[in-house]
Design a protein around this motif. Structure first.
Motif, short mmCIF file in Angstrom:
data_model
loop_
_atom_site.label_atom_id
_atom_site.label_comp_id
_atom_site.label_asym_id
_atom_site.label_seq_id
_atom_site.Cartn_x
_atom_site.Cartn_y
_atom_site.Cartn_z
N VAL A 49 0.64 -1.23 0.13
CA VAL A 49 0.06 0.01 0.19
C VAL A 49 0.87 1.36 -0.12
CG1 VAL A 49 -1.62 1.35 1.54
CG2 VAL A 49 -2.04 -1.17 1.16
N VAL A 50 2.05 1.22 0.66
CA VAL A 50 2.86 2.44 0.78
C VAL A 50 3.57 2.61 -0.54
CG1 VAL A 50 4.92 3.09 1.95
CG2 VAL A 50 3.32 2.49 3.49
N HIS A 51 4.10 1.62 -1.20
CA HIS A 51 4.60 1.76 -2.59
C HIS A 51 3.46 2.18 -3.58
CE1 HIS A 51 6.40 0.09 -6.30
NE2 HIS A 51 7.35 0.60 -5.61
N HIS A 52 2.26 1.50 -3.48
CA HIS A 52 1.28 2.15 -4.21
C HIS A 52 0.96 3.69 -4.35
CE1 HIS A 52 -2.34 2.06 -6.86
NE2 HIS A 52 -2.99 2.62 -5.92
N CYS A 53 1.08 4.13 -2.85
CA CYS A 53 0.95 5.73 -2.78
C CYS A 53 2.08 6.44 -3.30
CB CYS A 53 0.77 5.91 -1.14
SG CYS A 53 -0.93 5.21 -0.51
N LEU A 54 3.14 5.94 -2.95
CA LEU A 54 4.54 6.67 -3.39
C LEU A 54 4.45 6.60 -4.97
CD1 LEU A 54 7.05 5.42 -1.10
CD2 LEU A 54 6.29 7.55 -0.98
N THR A 55 4.15 5.42 -5.62
CA THR A 55 4.04 5.48 -7.25
C THR A 55 2.94 6.47 -7.54
OG1 THR A 55 4.63 3.25 -7.00
CG2 THR A 55 3.67 3.91 -9.13
N GLY A 56 1.90 6.50 -6.94
CA GLY A 56 0.77 7.59 -7.05
C GLY A 56 1.35 9.05 -7.22
N ILE A 57 2.17 9.30 -6.06
CA ILE A 57 2.80 10.57 -6.02
C ILE A 57 3.56 10.86 -7.19
CG2 ILE A 57 4.38 11.85 -4.58
CD1 ILE A 57 3.31 10.60 -2.12
N GLN A 70 1.46 11.39 -10.44
CA GLN A 70 1.08 13.10 -10.41
C GLN A 70 2.09 13.79 -10.80
OE1 GLN A 70 -0.65 13.56 -6.56
NE2 GLN A 70 -2.56 12.38 -6.97
N LEU A 71 3.28 13.68 -10.10
CA LEU A 71 4.60 14.77 -10.52
C LEU A 71 4.86 14.47 -11.74
CD1 LEU A 71 6.82 14.02 -7.45
CD2 LEU A 71 5.82 16.07 -7.94
N ALA A 72 4.93 13.29 -12.32
CA ALA A 72 5.32 13.20 -13.66
C ALA A 72 3.98 13.88 -14.56
CB ALA A 72 5.37 11.78 -14.17
N ASP A 73 2.86 13.60 -14.31
CA ASP A 73 1.61 14.34 -15.28
C ASP A 73 1.61 15.79 -15.07
OD1 ASP A 73 0.84 11.86 -15.92
OD2 ASP A 73 -0.96 11.50 -14.62
N SER A 74 2.01 16.40 -13.92
CA SER A 74 2.10 17.86 -13.90
C SER A 74 3.16 18.54 -14.37
CB SER A 74 2.09 18.21 -12.24
OG SER A 74 3.00 17.80 -11.68
N ASN A 75 4.06 17.60 -14.77
CA ASN A 75 5.43 18.21 -15.48
C ASN A 75 5.78 18.06 -16.85
OD1 ASN A 75 6.34 19.93 -12.96
ND2 ASN A 75 6.84 18.01 -12.09
N GLY A 76 4.52 17.10 -17.12
CA GLY A 76 4.86 16.54 -18.54
C GLY A 76 6.19 15.66 -18.77
N ILE A 77 6.58 14.93 -17.94
CA ILE A 77 7.94 13.97 -18.10
C ILE A 77 7.65 12.58 -17.72
CG2 ILE A 77 9.58 16.03 -17.45
CD1 ILE A 77 9.55 14.60 -14.66
N ASP A 78 8.39 11.73 -18.33
CA ASP A 78 8.17 10.28 -18.03
C ASP A 78 8.46 9.99 -16.51
OD1 ASP A 78 7.96 7.44 -18.37
OD2 ASP A 78 9.94 7.38 -19.04
#
Length: 187
Positions: A76-84, A87-95
């Motif tokens: 669950v913690v890994h899933h949450c960190l991957t979600g973060i 979100q960072l990748a989507d907001s900055n337009g990077i891979d």
């Protein structure tokens, strides 16, 4: 077996063996692209085992149900960190592969610790305000018993443990054994 041959940037021929026979459902080009993403699952295992959990015993729990609970917590913690990271990748337009899991983990840990340092005064202020509003005793009653005891696993030591003050045990004496071989007579 289905064999898919392809080249990456004009390099050497790569042969991919698969049991996905349906050419329409699994086009060769798509499988070739996905094959090069196979390492990501290994990265996820490493992220959980090495970075997130840290260098410690595999799992602390001794009961199978508690082991299951601990594994789910790590996932669950890994899933949450991957979600973060997503979100960072989507907001900055990077891979998302360009964002460091270790940096996100360290930043998250620091922010949680920072929040914990500020938590007791916040709770005290909240409870004081609530008590003033409600004007009653804030007693939740007796605490329920813990459902599962926690056990500390001790590492297996190659050396015996002797408490201070206890005398050394005398060395073990093994009685000598005599082995007699009898010659067999063959006629």
């Amino acid at each position: 077996m289905r064999v898919i041959e392809y080249r990456v940037d004009g390099g050497e021929v790569i042969r991919l063996l698969t049991d996905l026979f349906d050419h329409d459902a699994y086009p060769a080009r798509e499988l070739a692209v996905l094959y090069h993403e196979r390492w990501e699952v290994e990265s996820a295992y490493r992220q959980i085992k090495t970075f997130q959990r840290g260098r410690q015993e595999v799992l602390r729990s001794t009961d199978p149900q508690l082991v299951r609970q601990e594994v789910w917590a790590h996932l669950v913690v890994h899933h949450c960190l991957t979600g973060i990271i997503m979100q960072l990748a989507d907001s900055n337009g990077i891979d998302p592969d360009r964002i460091s899991f270790v940096k996100v983990l360290k930043h998250t840990r620091r922010s949680v610790v920072r929040q914990l340092a500020d938590t007791p005064p916040k709770i005290r202020r909240f409870l004081t305000a609530l008590a003033a509003k409600v004007r009653r005793k804030l007693d939740s009653g007796t605490r329920r018993l813990r459902e599962a005891d926690r056990f500390l696993k001790r590492p297996n030591s190659l050396y015996s443990y002797r408490p201070k003050g206890k005398p050394k045990a005398p060395p073990r004496r093994v009685p000598a054994r005599t082995i007699t071989l009898q010659a067999a007579i063959v006629q």
